[in-house]
Design an enzyme around this catalytic site. Structure first.
Site, mmCIF file in Angstrom:
data_model
loop_
_atom_site.group_PDB
_atom_site.id
_atom_site.type_symbol
_atom_site.label_atom_id
_atom_site.label_comp_id
_atom_site.label_asym_id
_atom_site.label_seq_id
_atom_site.Cartn_x
_atom_site.Cartn_y
_atom_site.Cartn_z
ATOM 1 N N SER A 182 -1.047 -0.608 -4.698
ATOM 2 C CA SER A 182 -1.657 0.684 -4.392
ATOM 3 C C SER A 182 -2.608 0.865 -5.371
ATOM 4 C CB SER A 182 -0.714 1.705 -4.493
ATOM 5 O OG SER A 182 0.271 1.596 -3.493
ATOM 6 N N SER A 228 0.899 -1.110 -0.062
ATOM 7 C CA SER A 228 0.096 -0.119 -0.226
ATOM 8 C C SER A 228 0.937 1.215 0.019
ATOM 9 C CB SER A 228 -0.931 -0.096 1.081
ATOM 10 O OG SER A 228 -1.920 0.978 0.984
ATOM 11 N N THR A 229 0.183 2.335 0.050
ATOM 12 C CA THR A 229 0.854 3.641 0.129
ATOM 13 C C THR A 229 -0.129 4.638 0.972
ATOM 14 O OG1 THR A 229 1.904 3.474 -2.220
ATOM 15 C CG2 THR A 229 1.919 5.535 -1.405
ATOM 16 N N ALA A 230 0.704 5.436 1.684
ATOM 17 C CA ALA A 230 0.123 6.595 2.372
ATOM 18 C C ALA A 230 1.030 7.784 2.238
ATOM 19 C CB ALA A 230 0.062 6.040 3.981
#
EC number: 3.4.25.1
Length: 196
Positions: free
Chosen positions: A174, A6-8
């Site tokens: 993502s 994932s990406t944040a």
């Protein structure tokens, strides 16, 4: 350590703090969900991250309970720095069975926006912008190229969205929409979802 799925992204501006994350939940190349929310409001703060989804949810519940306990016991609000330090201590306590999550934590104290980045073992970094997860390399490139302390909250929101969309184009873990959490200088929290 492998990159966490994932990406944040988090951005600190003069007008507030913005946290954003993509919704795709995947493990080992398999997409489990396209609607996993990874940015949450906690009291007057925001938390988000990348990594194991269950660990991020557990950290959110633990922090919510600990912040409420602190404020009831001490009869005063906890500062953003103290809450981030508390999260750091919690992560370090579990160093032998760590929460497999990279965490972004933000808030506003007395009109001063703050953004902190934490790794699974509790390292605590104060930063102006950050990207975590497997798409961080792409997202940080966009942030570094376009970030300015003079950005407004609206411009920062657009930069957050742009960096997350760029990571979704290049990172298979993502995508599937973006959650944005904005904390303005006056402490108002706004959450929104944007489809792909």
């Amino acid at each position: 350590m492998e990159e966490l799925p994932s990406t944040a992204v988090g951005i600190r501006l003069q007008d507030g703090v913005i946290l954003g994350a993509v919704r795709r939940l995947s493990y080992g190349g398999y997409v489990l969900s396209k609607s996993a929310k990874k940015v949450f409001p906690i009291s007057r703060f925001g938390i988000g991250g990348a990594g194991l989804f269950g660990d991020l949810q557990a950290l959110t519940r633990i922090m919510n309970a600990n912040i409420k306990y602190y404020e009831l016991y001490n009869n005063r609000p906890i500062s953003t720095r103290a809450a981030a330090k508390l999260l750091s201590i919690i992560l370090y306590q579990y160093k032998y069975m760590p929460f497999i999550s990279e965490v972004l934590f933000g808030g506003v104290d007395n009109g001063e926006p703050q953004l902190y980045v934490l790794d699974p073992l509790g390292s605590l970094l104060d930063d102006i912008y950050a990207a975590v997860g497997s798409g961080a390399r792409v997202a940080i490139g966009v942030l570094e190229a376009e970030y300015s302390e003079k950005l407004t909250l609206t411009q920062g929101r657009e930069l957050t969205i742009k960096s997350l969309r760029a990571s979704a184009e290049r990172d298979v873990t993502s995508g599937d929409g973006i959650d944005i959490l904005t904390i303005s200088k006056d402490g108002k929290i706004n959450t929104e979802f944007l489809s792909s």
